[in-house]
Structures are given as C-alpha cells and as structure tokens.
Design a protein around this motif. Sequence first.
Motif, PDB file in Angstrom:
ATOM      1  N   ARG A  99       2.084  -4.301  -8.698  1.00  0.00           N
ATOM      2  CA  ARG A  99       2.235  -5.721  -8.987  1.00  0.00           C
ATOM      3  C   ARG A  99       3.559  -5.995  -9.696  1.00  0.00           C
ATOM      4  NH1 ARG A  99      -2.483  -6.207 -10.542  1.00  0.00           N
ATOM      5  NH2 ARG A  99      -2.203  -5.846 -12.766  1.00  0.00           N
ATOM      6  N   GLU A 136       0.824  -1.207   0.000  1.00  0.00           N
ATOM      7  CA  GLU A 136       0.000   0.000   0.000  1.00  0.00           C
ATOM      8  C   GLU A 136       0.858   1.256   0.000  1.00  0.00           C
ATOM      9  OE1 GLU A 136      -3.281   0.446  -0.439  1.00  0.00           O
ATOM     10  OE2 GLU A 136      -3.212  -1.700  -0.941  1.00  0.00           O
ATOM     11  N   ARG A 164       2.039   1.766  -3.516  1.00  0.00           N
ATOM     12  CA  ARG A 164       0.953   2.368  -4.314  1.00  0.00           C
ATOM     13  C   ARG A 164       0.822   3.854  -4.020  1.00  0.00           C
ATOM     14  NH1 ARG A 164      -4.646   3.294  -4.921  1.00  0.00           N
ATOM     15  NH2 ARG A 164      -5.644   2.126  -6.622  1.00  0.00           N
ATOM     16  N   ASP A 224      -2.303  -0.171  -9.499  1.00  0.00           N
ATOM     17  CA  ASP A 224      -2.219  -1.558  -9.036  1.00  0.00           C
ATOM     18  C   ASP A 224      -1.268  -2.374  -9.907  1.00  0.00           C
ATOM     19  OD1 ASP A 224      -4.023  -1.010  -7.018  1.00  0.00           O
ATOM     20  OD2 ASP A 224      -5.762  -1.773  -8.127  1.00  0.00           O
ATOM     21  N   SER A 225      -1.285  -2.119 -11.205  1.00  0.00           N
ATOM     22  CA  SER A 225      -0.396  -2.866 -12.104  1.00  0.00           C
ATOM     23  C   SER A 225       1.060  -2.509 -11.850  1.00  0.00           C
ATOM     24  CB  SER A 225      -0.755  -2.600 -13.567  1.00  0.00           C
ATOM     25  OG  SER A 225      -0.397  -1.291 -13.972  1.00  0.00           O
TER      26      SER A 225
END
Length: 255
Positions: free
Chosen positions: A162, A138, A141, A158-159
Amino acid sequence: MAPAPGFDVVGEGEHTVIAVHGWFGSAGAWRPIVPHLDTTTFRYVFVNLRGYGDRRDETGEHTLDEAASDVLAVADTLSVDRFSLVGHSMGGTVIQRVLADAPDRVRALVGISPVPASGVPFDDESWALFSGAAADPEKRRAIIDLTTGNRLTGVWLDSMVRHSLENSDERAFADYLLAWAKTDFHTEIEGNPVPVKVIVGEHDPALGEATMRQTFTRWYPNCTVDVLTNCGHYAIDEAPVALATSVESFLRELP
C-alpha cells in the motif's frame, strides 16, 4: 539546473546524513527508525527521488545519474559541503553514484541491503516477477515476501504494498528497475578509500552477506559488513532499533 528534490529534515546535529529510499519506499518509509536516531549529533535528510512521495507527479528520466544529481541538489539547497550517505536497496546504488560523481563531498557510505554498483543479475523467472511489479500489486507483495524470507505477517506485507502504490508513480517505478538492476559503474568506485558499512539481514536471499563479500568488500578497501539477525531485506521495518544502532555506531567513529 535540476529542481531540488523534496525532502524531510530530522535533527539539528552538525553531521549531516542524507538518506535515500529503496524501490518500494519513499522519504516517509524511514519513519520506523526515526524515534531511535540521535538527532543531537546528526541531522538526517530523507529525500524523495523523482516519481516518489511528494515528487510523485514530477517528470524525470529516472536514471542513477539523475537521482545522484538530485541528491547533490539537496545538499546544495541546505548549503552542506560534506555529508554522509545512507541508502536502502536501490538507494544503496544511488549513493554510490553520488560518490562517483562527487567523491570529495562524501564522508562515508552506509548501505542497507544495498544494490551493488554492478547492478543485479536476474534469471528469466525473477525478471518476469520484478518487471511485472509496476502494474501488478500482487507481484509487489510477492517480491517483498520473497526478500524477507517468506516469514512475515501478511498484514505487514499488505501495508508495504500500500505504501509503495501510494508513494510511487508507475512509470517511475518501472524505469528505476532498469536503472538499479541493469547499470554497471563499479569500475568508477572500485578502490575508493571512503569509509563504508553495509548492513544486511540474515534472511535476505539476494542482497545478503555473500553478495556484499563478492562486491562491496572487494571494491571498497575500508568496508565492513554487519549482519542483522531475525531480519530480511527491510531492516528499517524489521529491526529499527538494531539498524539505528549499527548506523550511528559507525558514523560516530568517523574522523
């Protein structure tokens, strides 16, 4: 001798360009820009630093000195004596370390939202965010969102998280923060006449035009700044066509 890093080669041009990824990246993070590159004029070499990509499980100290040594090992592996360097964010300070260590081998530098050779100052709140990111997705992000102006879709955020989690070792990620944020070697590159271009996004709150004017343009006498509109810290994703155009227009003008 240090082992040669993993790398991907794109193009067959005579002008070799070695590209170094950022803190959240990897060699694979350059993929959005690849379709827009001139692979006839240039040969691009996208490296993975230790702890990233196909080198995720490789041990190392994760210092700027080590990273620069590994970049030079790539050039030696490819039998390239002189080359240009492109670096994004953290990679922007790695390429300056290469210049400091092997100035006669570097034709030009292109920094994309690059970290200056003086490191980056943090207040306590920001340091808590960044230093906690290795173990907390988090926080990763939040950093990506912050450095792109809190304006982009959560799907992309998010990508990016990831990709970072899948392509970086947690310890290496933490170590590199200390390397790029807390290392100051600007006196070693100050006054170097190498051609330099820094490319920044208008929505990058920390490594934007103002920071480049206070660092890069003061230290490098042959430095120009290009500000990309509708772009934050991640021009590779946010503005790939404009970025490829800016990089190659500069590299084509080299003597």
